[in-house]
Design a protein around this motif. Sequence first.
Motif: not given
Length: 816
Positions: A98-121
């Motif tokens: 859980e990263l510090p909140p952004g400009d919207d005041g909400k914390p940023f949660l890191i999940k497994v995702g894909k960027l341009r078809g490549v998985e990012s862990q």
Amino acid sequence: MQFPESWLREFCNPPLTTQELADTLTMAGLEVEELRPVAPPFTKIVVGEIKEAVQHPDADRLRVCQVDVGQGALLNIVCGAPNARVGIKVPCALVGAELPPGDDGKPFLIKVGKLRGVESQGMLCSARELKLSEDHGGLLELDAAAPVGQDIRAYLNLDDTLFTLKLTPNLAHCLSVYGIAREVSALTGAPLKQPVFPGVPTKLADKLPVKVSAPDLCGRFSGRIVRNVNTRAATPQWMLDRLARCGQRGVSPLVDISNYVMFELGRPSHIFDLDKIHGGLDVRWGKAGEQLKLLNGNTVTVDEKVGVIADDSQVESLAGIMGGDATAVSDDTKNIYIEAAFWWPKAVAGRSRRFNFSTDAGHRFERGVDPSLTVEHIERITQLVIDICGTPETVCGPVDDQVVHLPASQPVALRVARAAKVIGMPLTQAQCVDALKRLGLPVSEADGVITVTPPSYRFDIAIEEDLIEEVARMVGYNNLPTTPPLAPITPKLPAEATRSPFAVRRLLAGLDYQETINFSFVEERWEHELAGNPNPIKLLNPIASQMSVMRSTLLGSLLQVLKFNLDRKAQRVRVFELGRVFLRDASVANTDTTVEGFHQPMRVAGVAYGANDVLQWGRKEQGIDFFDVKGDVEAMLAPLRATFEPGTHPAMHPGRCARVLMNGKLIGHVGELHPQWRQSWELPQAPVLFELELDAVLQRTVPQFKAVAKHQAVERDLAIVVAERVTHSDVMAAVESAVPASLLRSAVLFDVYRPKAVRPGEEHAAGGAVAAGEKSLAVRLTLGRDEASLTEAEIEAAVQAVVTQLVARTGGRLRV
């Protein structure tokens, strides 16, 4: 003064929580203005090492990285940072972080995702993403020795707390982490870690020729030559972190070392590029017309009141304030000269403000810096230079220490009985001695008297009250007893024939005015224009150039408030002020409440602008006029009745201004703003103003009983034709002089008639007609007597008497 708690605890670590430590400092006079964490909360971010970084197959600006986070298997993370490369260690947010909140005041949660078809862990982080700084140019690169997999909060000590202290000018000895630690040790009894300054071996005999030509500027000048340093070395991360947490950004290793020692020990110093110095140095007062380009890029012109350090060809730095650009160290610097000096506080005070900037060095020197440790601090700086910028060829010269003129410490005596009386609690001699000894002050005792010889770092101890303050600080302000004052009090009752200023405020608020409070010093132009005052009282040290004189009228301040509101689209403004004005008066003598040569009366003034009432359906909107505000003035003075007659005022329209008189004495003016000033203030409409002497407004009549009349009053209306120059006051005076007060209950003007136009040849009308230059005034007389009803003869006699007086005193005639 800002610093991290961890640095303070390296010198003194009392068994107190962060909040308890802050409370202890505040209650000892070192006010802790703010406590805040070094970094906001975040979780599951560890030290990661990039083992492989290859180009993303479908994106030019992305790289696919293999990252070791100490879990055995490498994580596949897609990253767009330009500095993502093999071998560096960076913060890595794991899946679920859980990263510090952004400009919207909400914390940023890191999940497994894909960027341009490549998985990012996970995610590799910059300093900005962790809210550690505003730097977002790339990943936050960590030291190569950072242990892979360690929590980043532990590695970077991000659970540290930043203390911000609001120090008073007498606490110059606390403008360093060590100085505050010395106070904490005295307050808590925790041991203080004394810094040691081992001498650096000297392998060089070189000395730079230095001459101190101004002993009243510089009392001690110490310096040393260091050759063959590597100024391209990187400042260690631990030093950069501490500087950043003190509010100082990193510049270059030599500058960072100088700043670090200043925050650590309170010693400002300067490092010259030795090869850029022509000949030797001369510490002297400046010469008129000499110029110097400073490190901040500004070029300043000095004079005989500014101290400088000069070489054989030019001025090189402002003494105790800032170095010059000509001898600044750079990446090409090889040989340096380290300087540490004692500058007399009075020789530095105010000099930087003459050039419209301030520096940390000047802030400290103008309050006083310990003159006894210049050599020791040079040893500390030298050792840091060798550790960070040293090479196998680095050699140091001896310290050249010139002691010219140091302050002599004068003993200060403290009477224990006097301290107890001032502090307001019983104190023993042992308590006072203990408090002063804990502060490290040398103490000698006699019967009821303690003598202290201030150490060299305590410039603030000069009189007995300074020692009393130190005792109070050590006792703790929160431990001082609450003792209510005891004094014989005789109530002073206000006269019944007066009212309070608060009552005037309530009355004006009831008339829909809002109170304003303004500065007593104003723009000089206002005095010339609005007060007609060619010689206003000028301030010796104005807080701003546009606040240079004391006001002799309240109207300028109110017009400024009006202008402020109109600029923000206000449609209707009604404001007032009760305030003091300042007038020259040679008859005023010095007393407890007056100043010789100056009269300082209180006045009440108001401004009305826009509609005379708030917007409503029941009546058409009508702009404010003279008679609306005149009515407000009459309501404020009631039950007393003032008279109004044509007058002039520098701020008011010459034809729409009235003098306000009470019992024949002038108490103020009411009128419309002068068209000239309306134009200069850029007002769409003319406001109506009033200004009255407050003492006159505070007067009132004592209520008196009067029986209700038993006999009916009679009314008679008269219309009299008078010249335009005849005023309402003239008519009322004639009526009141004609009928005894016991007979005349009231006389009210209820109609004014003026002819619309007159044809040529008919300017002089006959009989009761109204001609050009004349007006018809209709007055209603109310007559009555308490003892009996009036007869027709008495009524007729009274009316004829009024007519006779009107004709005689105003030159008018009855209108028929």
